[in-house]
Design a protein around this motif. Structure first.
Motif, mmCIF file in Angstrom:
data_model
loop_
_atom_site.group_PDB
_atom_site.id
_atom_site.type_symbol
_atom_site.label_atom_id
_atom_site.label_comp_id
_atom_site.label_asym_id
_atom_site.label_seq_id
_atom_site.Cartn_x
_atom_site.Cartn_y
_atom_site.Cartn_z
ATOM 1 N N TYR A 66 0.822 -1.211 0.000
ATOM 2 C CA TYR A 66 0.000 0.000 0.000
ATOM 3 C C TYR A 66 0.864 1.273 0.000
ATOM 4 O O TYR A 66 0.366 2.365 -0.302
ATOM 5 C CB TYR A 66 -0.925 0.004 1.220
ATOM 6 C CG TYR A 66 -0.200 -0.155 2.536
ATOM 7 C CD1 TYR A 66 0.278 0.950 3.236
ATOM 8 C CD2 TYR A 66 0.017 -1.427 3.074
ATOM 9 C CE1 TYR A 66 0.957 0.805 4.442
ATOM 10 C CE2 TYR A 66 0.691 -1.581 4.276
ATOM 11 C CZ TYR A 66 1.169 -0.460 4.947
ATOM 12 O OH TYR A 66 1.851 -0.612 6.129
ATOM 13 N N MET A 67 2.152 1.157 0.336
ATOM 14 C CA MET A 67 3.072 2.275 0.221
ATOM 15 C C MET A 67 3.841 2.220 -1.096
ATOM 16 O O MET A 67 4.129 3.259 -1.699
ATOM 17 C CB MET A 67 4.074 2.265 1.386
ATOM 18 C CG MET A 67 3.460 2.509 2.748
ATOM 19 S SD MET A 67 4.683 2.362 4.085
ATOM 20 C CE MET A 67 5.828 3.684 3.669
ATOM 21 N N ILE A 68 4.170 1.009 -1.542
ATOM 22 C CA ILE A 68 4.958 0.827 -2.751
ATOM 23 C C ILE A 68 4.204 1.322 -3.985
ATOM 24 O O ILE A 68 4.765 2.030 -4.834
ATOM 25 C CB ILE A 68 5.341 -0.657 -2.933
ATOM 26 C CG1 ILE A 68 6.219 -1.121 -1.766
ATOM 27 C CG2 ILE A 68 6.042 -0.877 -4.259
ATOM 28 C CD1 ILE A 68 7.563 -0.441 -1.705
ATOM 29 N N VAL A 69 2.932 0.961 -4.104
ATOM 30 C CA VAL A 69 2.161 1.325 -5.298
ATOM 31 C C VAL A 69 2.059 2.845 -5.460
ATOM 32 O O VAL A 69 2.382 3.375 -6.539
ATOM 33 C CB VAL A 69 0.766 0.669 -5.266
ATOM 34 C CG1 VAL A 69 -0.096 1.199 -6.405
ATOM 35 C CG2 VAL A 69 0.895 -0.848 -5.364
ATOM 36 N N PRO A 70 1.629 3.607 -4.430
ATOM 37 C CA PRO A 70 1.590 5.070 -4.590
ATOM 38 C C PRO A 70 2.972 5.667 -4.872
ATOM 39 O O PRO A 70 3.082 6.633 -5.638
ATOM 40 C CB PRO A 70 1.039 5.571 -3.252
ATOM 41 C CG PRO A 70 0.338 4.409 -2.657
ATOM 42 C CD PRO A 70 1.081 3.204 -3.116
ATOM 43 N N PHE A 71 4.009 5.092 -4.253
ATOM 44 C CA PHE A 71 5.347 5.629 -4.489
ATOM 45 C C PHE A 71 5.765 5.435 -5.943
ATOM 46 O O PHE A 71 6.373 6.337 -6.546
ATOM 47 C CB PHE A 71 6.365 4.974 -3.565
ATOM 48 C CG PHE A 71 7.770 5.487 -3.774
ATOM 49 C CD1 PHE A 71 8.163 6.698 -3.225
ATOM 50 C CD2 PHE A 71 8.679 4.769 -4.545
ATOM 51 C CE1 PHE A 71 9.444 7.189 -3.428
ATOM 52 C CE2 PHE A 71 9.960 5.249 -4.751
ATOM 53 C CZ PHE A 71 10.350 6.463 -4.193
ATOM 54 N N TYR A 72 5.467 4.286 -6.517
ATOM 55 C CA TYR A 72 5.820 4.058 -7.921
ATOM 56 C C TYR A 72 5.051 4.992 -8.854
ATOM 57 O O TYR A 72 5.583 5.452 -9.867
ATOM 58 C CB TYR A 72 5.575 2.604 -8.300
ATOM 59 C CG TYR A 72 6.723 1.685 -7.952
ATOM 60 C CD1 TYR A 72 8.035 2.028 -8.254
ATOM 61 C CD2 TYR A 72 6.504 0.472 -7.303
ATOM 62 C CE1 TYR A 72 9.092 1.195 -7.925
ATOM 63 C CE2 TYR A 72 7.561 -0.371 -6.973
ATOM 64 C CZ TYR A 72 8.855 -0.004 -7.291
ATOM 65 O OH TYR A 72 9.904 -0.831 -6.961
ATOM 66 N N VAL A 73 3.796 5.282 -8.521
ATOM 67 C CA VAL A 73 3.035 6.264 -9.310
ATOM 68 C C VAL A 73 3.686 7.639 -9.185
ATOM 69 O O VAL A 73 3.883 8.347 -10.187
ATOM 70 C CB VAL A 73 1.561 6.313 -8.849
ATOM 71 C CG1 VAL A 73 0.822 7.438 -9.563
ATOM 72 C CG2 VAL A 73 0.876 4.974 -9.105
ATOM 73 N N PHE A 74 4.036 8.014 -7.968
ATOM 74 C CA PHE A 74 4.717 9.278 -7.688
ATOM 75 C C PHE A 74 6.038 9.348 -8.464
ATOM 76 O O PHE A 74 6.351 10.367 -9.103
ATOM 77 C CB PHE A 74 4.964 9.365 -6.178
ATOM 78 C CG PHE A 74 5.808 10.522 -5.722
ATOM 79 C CD1 PHE A 74 5.326 11.817 -5.770
ATOM 80 C CD2 PHE A 74 7.080 10.311 -5.212
ATOM 81 C CE1 PHE A 74 6.099 12.877 -5.331
ATOM 82 C CE2 PHE A 74 7.858 11.364 -4.775
ATOM 83 C CZ PHE A 74 7.366 12.654 -4.833
ATOM 84 N N ALA A 75 6.814 8.261 -8.436
ATOM 85 C CA ALA A 75 8.100 8.223 -9.134
ATOM 86 C C ALA A 75 7.912 8.297 -10.641
ATOM 87 O O ALA A 75 8.712 8.938 -11.345
ATOM 88 C CB ALA A 75 8.857 6.952 -8.752
ATOM 89 N N THR A 76 6.863 7.667 -11.165
ATOM 90 C CA THR A 76 6.610 7.704 -12.608
ATOM 91 C C THR A 76 6.267 9.110 -13.071
ATOM 92 O O THR A 76 6.731 9.565 -14.126
ATOM 93 C CB THR A 76 5.478 6.738 -12.978
ATOM 94 O OG1 THR A 76 5.842 5.406 -12.563
ATOM 95 C CG2 THR A 76 5.224 6.738 -14.471
ATOM 96 N N VAL A 77 5.460 9.823 -12.292
ATOM 97 C CA VAL A 77 5.119 11.208 -12.647
ATOM 98 C C VAL A 77 6.378 12.070 -12.675
ATOM 99 O O VAL A 77 6.599 12.851 -13.614
ATOM 100 C CB VAL A 77 4.081 11.784 -11.661
ATOM 101 C CG1 VAL A 77 3.884 13.274 -11.920
ATOM 102 C CG2 VAL A 77 2.749 11.050 -11.789
ATOM 103 N N LEU A 78 7.233 11.939 -11.658
ATOM 104 C CA LEU A 78 8.471 12.717 -11.628
ATOM 105 C C LEU A 78 9.404 12.321 -12.767
ATOM 106 O O LEU A 78 10.104 13.175 -13.332
ATOM 107 C CB LEU A 78 9.170 12.547 -10.284
ATOM 108 C CG LEU A 78 8.477 13.220 -9.101
ATOM 109 C CD1 LEU A 78 9.192 12.887 -7.798
ATOM 110 C CD2 LEU A 78 8.424 14.740 -9.291
ATOM 111 N N SER A 79 9.412 11.046 -13.120
ATOM 112 C CA SER A 79 10.205 10.606 -14.269
ATOM 113 C C SER A 79 9.694 11.256 -15.545
ATOM 114 O O SER A 79 10.487 11.656 -16.408
ATOM 115 C CB SER A 79 10.163 9.089 -14.403
ATOM 116 O OG SER A 79 10.754 8.455 -13.286
ATOM 117 N N CYS A 80 8.389 11.375 -15.674
ATOM 118 C CA CYS A 80 7.811 12.047 -16.842
ATOM 119 C C CYS A 80 8.229 13.508 -16.897
ATOM 120 O O CYS A 80 8.477 14.059 -17.977
ATOM 121 C CB CYS A 80 6.289 11.930 -16.826
ATOM 122 S SG CYS A 80 5.666 10.259 -17.129
#
Length: 304
Positions: A66-80
Motif C-alpha cells: 500500500y506504500m509501494i504502489v503510490p510511491f511508484y506512481v509518484f516516481a513515474t510522474v516525476l520521471s515524466c
C-alpha cells in the motif's frame, strides 16, 4: 519509407549525453531531489520500504504494498517531468536551463501514454499465457497425453521442443511489439502534443531492427557498468536465493545489510546514482529525439 540511421543515432546519443551532461543535470536535479526526499520520508515511516525498493525484497514488498504502489506512481510522474524536459531540449524545443519543474500538459500526456503502454503489456502477457496454454493443450491432444499422465520418450521430446518453440516465438513477438511501441513514443508525445501510441507505432514501421540495435548499443554498456558497480562495490556479491539453498532469514539479512550500507554512505551513493541517471536519460532521450527528427525532419517546432 524513411529509415533511422543506426550509427548516426548511436553517435548522437552518446555525444548528446556526455557533452550536455551539466545541462541535463540542471534539468533533472530538482525532480530527482523531490523523489529522493519522498523515498527518505517513506523509509522513516517503514523500515521495510528501503528493503523493498533498493534490495527488491519481495517479502518486504508484500508487507507494504500500500506504500509501494503510490510511491511508484509518484516516481513515474516525476520521471515524466524530467523526460519531458530532456526530450524538449534534445528536440531543440527548449533552451539550456539549470532548473526545471513543470506539471503541465506534456507531462500528463506522457504519463497517460506510459500507463496505456503498461496496460498493453499486461494485455499482451495475458494473450501470451492463454496462447501458450492452448498450444500445450493442442500438443497434448495430438500426442494422446491425458491429465496426470507422464510423457516419455519421443512424446516428452516433442512436448519439450514444442514448448521451447512456442515460448521463443511468443517472447520474440512481445519484444517486437514493445520496441515498436515505446522507442518513438516520447518524442511523438512531446513534439506533437498528443498521446500518440498509434503515431509512434506507424513511424517505427520498417525500423524495428534499427531501433533494437540502437537500444542494445545503449543498454548493454550501461547495464554492464551498473551490474559491475552494484554487485561489485555496493552489494558485495550476488544476492542469495532460495534456489541456492538460502533460507528466508538469510535473504532478509542480506537485504538488511545492503540497506544499512546504503544508509551509511548515502552522501556518496546519491550523487553517483544521480550522475548515472543523467547519463542514461541523456542517452535514451537523445537517441529517441534524433531518430524522430530523422523520420520527421520537417516537423513544426512548438513553442515552450
Amino acid at each position: 519509407m524513411n529509415k533511422i540511421p543506426v550509427g548516426q543515432t548511436i553517435g548522437h546519443a552518446y555525444s548528446f549525453a556526455f557533452k550536455n551532461f551539466f545541462t541535463i543535470a540542471g534539468l533533472i536535479w530538482f525532480p530527482f531531489a523531490i523523489l529522493a526526499a519522498g523515498a527518505a520520508a517513506m523509509s522513516m515511516i517503514s523500515a521495510d520500504f528501503p528493503r523493498a525498493i533498493f534490495s527488491s525484497d519481495t517479502a518486504a514488498m508484500g508487507h507494504i504494498w500500500y506504500m509501494i504502489v503510490p510511491f511508484y506512481v509518484f516516481a513515474t510522474v516525476l520521471s515524466c517531468v524530467l523526460i519531458v524536459a530532456i526530450t524538449q531540449y534534445a528536440l531543440g524545443l527548449r533552451a539550456p536551463s539549470y532548473f526545471y519543474f513543470s506539471l503541465g500538459k506534456p507531462v500528463w500526456r506522457l504519463f497517460a501514454a506510459f500507463v496505456l503502454v503498461f496496460l498493453l503489456i499486461i494485455a499482451i502477457a495475458a494473450v501470451v499465457a492463454i496462447g501458450a496454454l492452448l498450444v500445450g493443450m493442442a500438443i497434448a491432444a495430438a500426442t494422446g497425453i491425458t491429465p496426470g499422465s507422464k510423457p516419455t520418450g519421443g512424446t516428452a521430446a516433442m512436448l519439450g521442443f514444442g514448448a521451447i518453440i512456442t515460448f521463443a516465438a511468443l517472447y520474440c513477438g512481445f519484444i517486437y511489439v514493445l520496441v515498436r511501441q515505446i522507442f518513438l513514443l516520447t518524442p511523438v508525445v512531446v513534439a506533437e502534443n498528443r498521446i500518440g501510441l498509434g503515431r509512434a507505432w506507424k513511424l517505427g514501421r520498417g525500423n524495428f531492427w534499427r531501433m533494437f540495435l540502437i537500444l542494445l548499443a545503449i543498454i548493454l554498456p550501461i547495464g554492464a557498468v551498473e551490474v559491475a558497480v552494484l554487485f561489485g562495490f555496493i552489494m558485495h556479491g550476488l544476492p542469495p536465493t532460495a534456489a541456492q539453498g538460502a533460507t528466508p532469514e538469510q535473504i532478509a539479512a542480506w537485504s538488511a545489510q545492503n540497506v544499512a550500507y546504503m544508509k551509511q554512505y548515502w552522501f556518496v551513493l546519491a550523487p553517483c546514482y544521480f550522475a548515472f541517471l543523467t547519463i542514461i536519460y541523456g542517452l535514451l532521450c537523445g537517441a529517441q529525439a534524433f531518430a524522430y527528427r530523422a523520420l520527421v525532419p520537417d516537423e513544426t517546432e512548438i513553442a515552450i
